[in-house]
Design a protein around this motif. Structure first.
Motif, PDB file in Angstrom:
ATOM      1  N   ASP A  70      54.730  74.797 118.695  1.00 30.18           N
ATOM      2  CA  ASP A  70      53.589  75.460 119.309  1.00 30.18           C
ATOM      3  C   ASP A  70      54.086  76.415 120.373  1.00 30.18           C
ATOM      4  OD1 ASP A  70      51.123  76.193 120.085  1.00 30.18           O
ATOM      5  OD2 ASP A  70      50.337  74.147 120.143  1.00 30.18           O
ATOM      6  N   GLY A  80      52.357  78.169 122.360  1.00 30.74           N
ATOM      7  CA  GLY A  80      51.348  78.482 123.370  1.00 30.74           C
ATOM      8  C   GLY A  80      50.282  79.350 122.755  1.00 30.74           C
ATOM      9  N   ASP A 140      48.644  82.443 122.459  1.00 26.39           N
ATOM     10  CA  ASP A 140      48.813  83.840 122.834  1.00 26.39           C
ATOM     11  C   ASP A 140      48.456  84.683 121.625  1.00 26.39           C
ATOM     12  OD1 ASP A 140      49.479  85.977 124.476  1.00 26.39           O
ATOM     13  OD2 ASP A 140      51.472  86.090 123.585  1.00 26.39           O
ATOM     14  N   ARG A 152      47.438  87.532 120.184  1.00 30.97           N
ATOM     15  CA  ARG A 152      47.233  88.940 120.525  1.00 30.97           C
ATOM     16  C   ARG A 152      46.756  89.669 119.293  1.00 30.97           C
ATOM     17  NH1 ARG A 152      48.932  90.567 125.078  1.00 30.97           N
ATOM     18  NH2 ARG A 152      49.409  92.686 124.518  1.00 30.97           N
ATOM     19  N   ASN A 178      44.174  87.114 132.157  1.00 30.53           N
ATOM     20  CA  ASN A 178      43.499  86.138 131.307  1.00 30.53           C
ATOM     21  C   ASN A 178      42.331  86.768 130.570  1.00 30.53           C
ATOM     22  OD1 ASN A 178      45.019  83.864 131.683  1.00 30.53           O
ATOM     23  ND2 ASN A 178      43.940  83.250 133.549  1.00 30.53           N
ATOM     24  N   ARG A 221      43.490  88.888 127.544  1.00 23.45           N
ATOM     25  CA  ARG A 221      44.639  88.473 126.740  1.00 23.45           C
ATOM     26  C   ARG A 221      44.325  88.407 125.259  1.00 23.45           C
ATOM     27  NH1 ARG A 221      46.805  82.546 127.798  1.00 23.45           N
ATOM     28  NH2 ARG A 221      46.388  83.066 129.931  1.00 23.45           N
ATOM     29  N   ARG A 267      47.210  73.516 129.932  1.00 26.74           N
ATOM     30  CA  ARG A 267      48.617  73.370 130.294  1.00 26.74           C
ATOM     31  C   ARG A 267      49.058  74.481 131.220  1.00 26.74           C
ATOM     32  NH1 ARG A 267      52.938  70.410 127.111  1.00 26.74           N
ATOM     33  NH2 ARG A 267      53.845  71.229 128.992  1.00 26.74           N
ATOM     34  N   GLU A 268      48.611  75.694 130.887  1.00 25.99           N
ATOM     35  CA  GLU A 268      48.955  76.829 131.730  1.00 25.99           C
ATOM     36  C   GLU A 268      48.443  76.661 133.145  1.00 25.99           C
ATOM     37  OE1 GLU A 268      48.066  79.980 128.708  1.00 25.99           O
ATOM     38  OE2 GLU A 268      47.544  80.795 130.661  1.00 25.99           O
ATOM     39  N   LEU A 320      50.474  74.240 134.937  1.00 21.62           N
ATOM     40  CA  LEU A 320      51.737  74.857 135.343  1.00 21.62           C
ATOM     41  C   LEU A 320      51.544  75.670 136.622  1.00 21.62           C
ATOM     42  CD1 LEU A 320      54.701  75.521 134.633  1.00 21.62           C
ATOM     43  CD2 LEU A 320      53.851  77.508 133.399  1.00 21.62           C
ATOM     44  N   LEU A 321      50.469  76.444 136.640  1.00 17.70           N
ATOM     45  CA  LEU A 321      50.180  77.234 137.834  1.00 17.70           C
ATOM     46  C   LEU A 321      49.985  76.335 139.046  1.00 17.70           C
ATOM     47  CD1 LEU A 321      47.812  79.977 136.474  1.00 17.70           C
ATOM     48  CD2 LEU A 321      49.883  80.364 137.791  1.00 17.70           C
ATOM     49  N   LEU A 360      49.697  68.758 132.432  1.00 19.96           N
ATOM     50  CA  LEU A 360      50.978  69.025 131.783  1.00 19.96           C
ATOM     51  C   LEU A 360      51.172  68.153 130.554  1.00 19.96           C
ATOM     52  CD1 LEU A 360      53.207  69.344 134.930  1.00 19.96           C
ATOM     53  CD2 LEU A 360      52.779  71.122 133.246  1.00 19.96           C
ATOM     54  N   PHE A 395      60.054  72.872 132.798  1.00 19.47           N
ATOM     55  CA  PHE A 395      59.510  71.892 131.862  1.00 19.47           C
ATOM     56  C   PHE A 395      60.068  72.125 130.469  1.00 19.47           C
ATOM     57  CE2 PHE A 395      56.226  72.379 135.144  1.00 19.47           C
ATOM     58  CZ  PHE A 395      56.182  71.072 135.594  1.00 19.47           C
ATOM     59  N   PHE A 427      55.936  75.396 127.406  1.00 23.40           N
ATOM     60  CA  PHE A 427      54.848  75.983 128.195  1.00 23.40           C
ATOM     61  C   PHE A 427      55.290  76.277 129.611  1.00 23.40           C
ATOM     62  CE2 PHE A 427      52.195  73.815 125.036  1.00 23.40           C
ATOM     63  CZ  PHE A 427      51.508  74.921 124.586  1.00 23.40           C
ATOM     64  N   LEU A 464      53.898  81.776 131.903  1.00 24.84           N
ATOM     65  CA  LEU A 464      52.534  82.233 131.668  1.00 24.84           C
ATOM     66  C   LEU A 464      52.570  83.389 130.664  1.00 24.84           C
ATOM     67  CD1 LEU A 464      51.215  82.012 135.268  1.00 24.84           C
ATOM     68  CD2 LEU A 464      50.652  80.558 133.343  1.00 24.84           C
ATOM     69  N   PRO A 465      51.835  83.249 129.556  1.00 24.53           N
ATOM     70  CA  PRO A 465      51.958  84.221 128.460  1.00 24.53           C
ATOM     71  C   PRO A 465      51.511  85.631 128.839  1.00 24.53           C
ATOM     72  CG  PRO A 465      50.211  82.673 128.017  1.00 24.53           C
ATOM     73  CD  PRO A 465      50.941  82.155 129.204  1.00 24.53           C
ATOM     74  N   MET A 466      50.605  85.739 129.843  1.00 18.96           N
ATOM     75  CA  MET A 466      50.095  87.095 130.111  1.00 18.96           C
ATOM     76  C   MET A 466      50.964  87.841 131.107  1.00 18.96           C
ATOM     77  SD  MET A 466      48.354  84.644 131.768  1.00 18.96           S
ATOM     78  CE  MET A 466      47.615  84.194 133.325  1.00 18.96           C
ATOM     79  N   LEU A 482      56.606  84.785 140.457  1.00 20.43           N
ATOM     80  CA  LEU A 482      55.298  84.171 140.712  1.00 20.43           C
ATOM     81  C   LEU A 482      55.273  83.205 141.902  1.00 20.43           C
ATOM     82  CD1 LEU A 482      52.404  84.125 139.670  1.00 20.43           C
ATOM     83  CD2 LEU A 482      53.043  82.268 138.152  1.00 20.43           C
ATOM     84  N   LEU A 511      52.723  83.594 144.954  1.00 23.46           N
ATOM     85  CA  LEU A 511      51.697  82.610 145.287  1.00 23.46           C
ATOM     86  C   LEU A 511      51.808  82.201 146.745  1.00 23.46           C
ATOM     87  CD1 LEU A 511      51.704  80.290 142.161  1.00 23.46           C
ATOM     88  CD2 LEU A 511      49.877  81.794 142.923  1.00 23.46           C
TER      89      LEU A 511
END
Ligand SMILES: Nc1ncnc2c1ncn2[C@@H]1O[C@H](COP(=O)(O)OP(=O)(O)OP(=O)(O)O)[C@@H](O)[C@H]1O
Ligand SMILES: [Mg+2]
Lengths: 799, 249
Positions: free
Chosen positions: A368, A370, A372, A374, A449, A452, A699-700, A703-704, A796, B101, B104, B107-109, B118, B122
């Motif tokens: 996988d 993620g 995305d 597009r 986001n 995307r 998950r994203e 992560l943030l 996560l 990790f 993932f 960040l994809p964007m 980042l 932040l």
């Protein structure tokens, strides 16, 4: 597959909530429309036959004078005839205005033709006696025994109230009922609906009038059919709005399915791996859509029924004299609404589910990478979008130059389709442009986001775009045609309110009293004199002077020297002589005649002309300009009291102006509210897309959060995404809507009124933008809260 | 590479006392951690090993303030984590910790470069160009910085993640199976970089893994089984490690 289907419905049910809500709103809209139109029909149709219940024939399509002829001939032939109709006149009692604009209707001379039901007192025994509708009596404070003054000026009539009646027929009802012989004096402004005829001589009585004579039963049947058709037209208009709401629902549902399938690709691929065939998979997906459609449509029927009955009950309690009957929804309507809801869901799910068959078993085995996805606009899409845009624009240009409404509608639809097709190209670019001036990490993440997945972005904003475009187009179009209506109103009611003395001068204190009345912006006293007009008898002649600040349309009421403006009412039979000889104390002027109305019973001349007729004119009228915010009823009541005390008459054009403006306000509000339903569905769609995307990006987001994004920042990021989407859709929709309105004004109003300028209702447009911005923010609140609650570690661990 | 001292001066970068973490309740209750006592020395590369389901990830999440422990205390960079609110924990992670990790990670964007910067962004700190260039050069991703994650290989993605973890000079870098998705060659590169960051930049790195090959890059190895620490080996030899792990099977 049964177990898979059930498990999937259980786990995903919550994700279908927004799609279900969209269907429920659409279906209940249809049911409510049916309930309301049934109640309106019931109310309108119920009383239609009453006035003709005992009549043999009905004479219709007849003027006032001919109606009077029929009544006379009937009496001569030993039959009886009752005129049905009304004349709007002021009614006062004990020196106070009871109703500035009451419908005065005839009561049949022959008791057999009386359809009203006596509630208190007695029936009138002859001219000079009146009965009052019970509800009108209650609201206007009239009672049996009161003496009322009906009308104004020389033709005003005193009558004694001898009873109150109930008027169970909405079509023929009035507030005050007088004998026909009392009403004939207002024949020039009386509206005749029909004449109920008891006896065999209807044909002879109506001979030579050109009126239609029919057996009573046939007339009633036709009238009922006509009323039903009128209600049906309104119902169909409502259904157009329902169709818009349902179309927006289709977009929301299709978007939901697309997103859900994107998220479940791996699950589906796994199912394919373990031996599920494509057909089985497709069937399972479609059964899911079917279950959703059945459940949501069923709920829509229930919600619509409850809402419809509640609305009818509210309407009946608010308007006891109104025309609401009892609500009803036929089984056919229920079946139809249910089918429409089901169809909308299944159709919306059709395309997204078709993609399911393309899921290859291998997708489950791929690591996988993620989410995305597009997807950009292909060349075919771009080309067809541009083509539709150009074609539509061409049609719109043709529509404007040839004033063709069909071309306008076609052009509007084709060009808007072009916009929607180009959405995946245009909308993300706009979102990026809108997001770029905002500084800060959260704003940048939100913009990223939002764009995307261009197709998802476009599909999400499309629904709101439709709602906002239609709303702003209608608002702007109405605002522009309003200026045209305002011009007509100015011509019809050049003076807001006028106090005119039929005989003798006005009391000296009156002008001051009027000026100090609340709601009066400006008041001017006009001089005049009683004059003998050849063929018209004695009439007051007044000279508007210094009235520029008072009148709305000077061209009509400030005559040139040598001309006289006579009100329609004062001309017998509506014959306009070319010149009129006017004499005061032996001085005669022959004046050119023009005809108008809106200031009471007096003729208007230029100050110079008045000076030639008399050396010492006296104040005969006060013209009043109302404040823009003045309450029409209060103002009429206050000034009416002053006028009555002075023994003079009040002419109220402001009430009518106010009423027309109120109607336009109601129309604007109603259309905005009806389109608002589509906007609400679209906003639910935005919340839905965001909610589903949040699940997808769990998950994203975790992560943030791990990297140091606080809960607040995460919430702000998601809110910013929602606002970006809704603001871009709203601004784009507003621009297109205003453009469409401009085309519509050029195409339609231009024909009727010359040189109509485009009017932008800035306030209303600002409200639209603000409301969708705030609503977009609200749409993002729930998903944002849910996302922020998740602990980073839990996020996560999610797959 | 120039020598840079990490910000902690104490010799213990992170420690746990009586740490417990329980999931669910009643019959479905799972004791993922049953009283862990642990001191992780600063400036060293520690691997956490153990069988699947033994609680490695849970331990790391608790040490890194990503999860609230059920009981016990955690001290990282001289700060007690269990008493902190969510916002305090977030700011703490932002200032003092770095993460890599298994997947993932990015960040994809955002582009690779934006992903690396980042954490600084932040935290509202200015971009440290010197360190950025040093890290991207060393990790061999300098020419891929304008690409989005979907355009990078798995190994490149993990190297970007390592650069991001190191950019803010964190007190500790936590890595949960950073090579789980990589082939052996890429794995070796990634692990080599993590070791170099300890040796040459003086970083503290804690890595969860169940691969012996990966653990071989570490200085120390903590062995976990059934939610408790079974052994804390300092500079173990390969044989020693194998023997300890075999004892846990
Ligand atoms: N959210 C949760 N709810 C319930 N139980 C959980 C949850 N997360 C982990 N567990 C349980 O806690 C125990 C420890 O899990 P953990 O993820 O820490 O193991 P691990 O050592 O990282 O395993 P692996 O090597 O497979 O990644 C396991 O028994 C797991 O089933
Ligand atoms: Mg793990």
């Amino acid at each position: 597959m049964r177990t898979v289907l059930l498990a999937s419905l259980r786990t995903h049910a919550r994700r279908y909530v927004a799609a279900a809500v969209a269907v429920v709103i659409g279906v209940s809209f249809v049911v409510v429309t049916s309930a309301l139109s049934a109640a309106t029909k019931d109310g309108l149709v119920a009383g239609v036959g009453l006035p003709y219940a005992d009549a043999d024939s009905v004479v219709s399509a007849i003027g006032t004078d001919d109606a009077a002829t029929v009544v006379r001939r009937a009496a001569a032939a030993g039959d009886s005839a009752a005129v049905l109709g009304y004349v709007p006149l002021p009614v006062s009692s004990g020196g106070k205005v009871a109703d500035q604009d009451a419908d005065i209707a005839p009561i049949a001379d022959d008791p057999a033709l009386r359809w009203q039901e006596l509630r208190a007192g007695t029936w009138p025994s002859g001219p000079g006696e009146a009965v009052v509708d019970v509800n009108a009596a209650k609201t206007n404070g009239l009672d049996v025994g009161d003496t009322i003054r009906v009308g104004a000026g020389s033709r005003a009539l005193e009558a004694r109230v001898v009873g109150t009646v109930d008027s169970p027929s909405a079509s023929a009802g009035g507030s005050v009922y007088l004998f026909w012989s009392d009403l004939e004096r207002w024949s020039s402004s009386f509206y005749v609906d029909s004449v109920a005829y008891l006896g065999a001589g209807a044909e002879q009585a109506a001979a030579g009038t050109g009126a239609t004579v029919q057996p009573a039963a046939e007339f009633v049947q036709e009238r009922q059919a006509e009323l039903t058709r009128e209600v049906d037209v309104i119902a169909i208009l409502l259904l157009v709005f329902a169709a818009i709401a349902l179309f927006v629902s289709v977009l929301v549902i299709a978007n939901t399915f697309t997103i859900l399938f994107a998220q479940r690709t791996r699950d589906l691929a796994l199912l394919r791996c373990v031996g599920t065939t494509r057909r089985q998979l497709l069937r399972a997906m479609r059964v899911e859509a079917l279950v959703l459609g059945v459940a949501a449509s069923g709920l829509g029927l229930v919600v619509g029924t409850v809402l419809g009955w509640a609305l009818v009950a509210i309407a009946r309690s608010q308007m006891p004299t109104g025309t609401m009957g009892s609500a009803a929804v036929s089984p056919a309507w229920y079946a139809g609404s249910f089918a429409v809801g089901l169809l909308v869901t299944v159709v919306a799910a059709w395309l997204p589910t078709r993609k399911v068959v393309r899921v290859s078993p291998l997708a489950a085995l791929r690591p996988d990478s993620g989410v995305d996805v597009r997807s950009t606009a292909g060349r075919v899409r771009t080309a067809s979008g541009v083509l539709a845009l150009v074609l539509g624009a061409g049609l719109l240009v043709v529509a404007m130059s040839s004033n063709s409404v069909p071309a306008m509608l076609a052009g509007g639809m084709v060009s808007f389709t072009g916009v929607l097709v180009l959405g995946p190209l245009v909308v993300p670019a706009l979102v990026r442009a809108a997001g770029s001036p905002v500084r800060g990490t959260t704003a940048r993440l939100a913009t990223g986001n939002a764009v995307r997945n261009p197709r998802r972005t476009a599909a999400t904003t499309a629904s709101l775009l439709i709602g906002v475009t239609l709303t702003t187009a209608v608002l702007t179009g109405l605002a522009s045609s309003r200026t045209a209506v305002a011009g007509d109103l100015d011509a019809d009611h050049p003076v807001d309110l006028a106090i005119t003395s039929a005989t003798g001068p006005l009391p000296a204190s009156l002008l001051g009293d009027v000026q100090s009345t609340a709601g009066v912006s400006e008041a001017v006293a006009l001089d005049g004199i009683d004059a003998e007009a050849a063929g018209l008898g004695t009439l007051p002649v007044i000279a508007p002077d210094g009235v520029d600040g008072v009148v709305r349309d000077t061209g009509l009421v400030v005559p040139e020297p040598g001309t006289i403006v006579v009100p329609w009412d004062l001309l017998p039979d509506g014959n306009v002589p070319e010149r009129l000889a006017v004499t005061v104390d032996g001085r005669t002027e022959r004046l050119l005649v023009s005809v108008s109305e809106g200031w009471g019973e007096a003729a208007l001349v230029a100050p110079e002309t008045l000076a030639r007729l008399t050396a010492d004119p006296l104040p005969r009228a006060v013209w009043v300009r109302a404040d823009d915010a003045a309450d029409a009823e209060d103002l009429a009541g206050d000034l009416g009291a002053l006028a009555t005390n002075a023994g003079v008459d009040l002419t109220d054009g402001y009430a009518e102006r106010h009423w027309v403006e109120l109607q336009l306000d109601i129309l604007t509000g109603a259309v905005a509210a009806l389109l608002g339903i589509a906007v609400v569905i679209a906003l639910i769609g935005i919340g839905n897309t965001l909610g589903l995307s949040v699940l997808e990006r769990a998950r994203e987001n975790a992560l943030l959060r791990a990297l140091g994004l606080t809960r607040r920042q995460l919430r702000r990021m998601l809110a910013a995404e929602a606002v970006l989407l809704s603001v871009v859709a709203t601004v784009l929709g507003t621009l297109i809507g205003v453009l469409f309105a401009w085309v519509a004004v050029r195409t339609m109003v231009d024909v009727a009124v010359e040189d109509v300028s485009m009017v932008l209702p800035w306030g209303q447009l600002a409200v639209v933008v603000l409301v969708s911005g705030v609503a977009g923010l609200l749409a993002g609140v729930l998903p944002a809260r849910r996302a922020a609650r998740i602990v980073p570690a839990a996020g996560l661990a999610l797959d | 590479m120039t020598q840079t001292m990490p910000e902690t001066t104490s010799t213990t970068a992170a420690s746990a006392r009586g740490l417990t973490r329980t999931y669910g309740r009643g019959d479905a209750q799972v004791h993922a951690l049953r009283g862990v006592d642990l001191d992780l020395p600063a400036g060293r590369f520690t691997a956490i090993m153990g069988p699947s389901g033994s609680g490695k990830s849970t331990l790391m999440h608790c040490l890194a303030g990503l999860d609230q422990p059920t009981g016990g205390s955690v001290t990282v960079a001289d700060r007690r984590l269990e008493a902190m609110s969510d916002d305090q924990l977030t700011l703490f992670r932002r200032e003092h910790l770095g993460f890599v990790f298994q997947s993932f990670n990015l960040l994809p964007m955002l582009t690779a470069g934006q992903n690396i910067l980042l954490p600084l962004e932040l935290a509202g700190r200015p971009a440290d160009r010197e360190r950025y260039d040093l890290l991207t050069d060393t990790l061999g991703i300098a020419d891929r910085l304008g690409h989005r994650p979907s355009e990078l290989s798995g190994g490149q993605q993990q190297r970007v993640a390592i650069a991001r973890a190191l950019i803010a000079r964190p007190a500790i870098v936590f890595a949960d199976e950073p090579t789980g998705n990589l082939d052996s060659e890429s794995s070796a590169e990634v692990l080599g970089f993590l070791r170099r960051s300890v040796r040459e930049l003086g970083q503290t790195v804690v890595m969860v893994t169940h691969e012996l090959d990966a653990a071989a890059y570490a200085d120390d190895v903590v062995v976990i089984a059934d939610g408790a620490v079974r052994a804390h080996l300092v500079d173990p030899t390969a044989d020693q490690l194998v023997a300890t792990l075999r004892g846990e099977r």
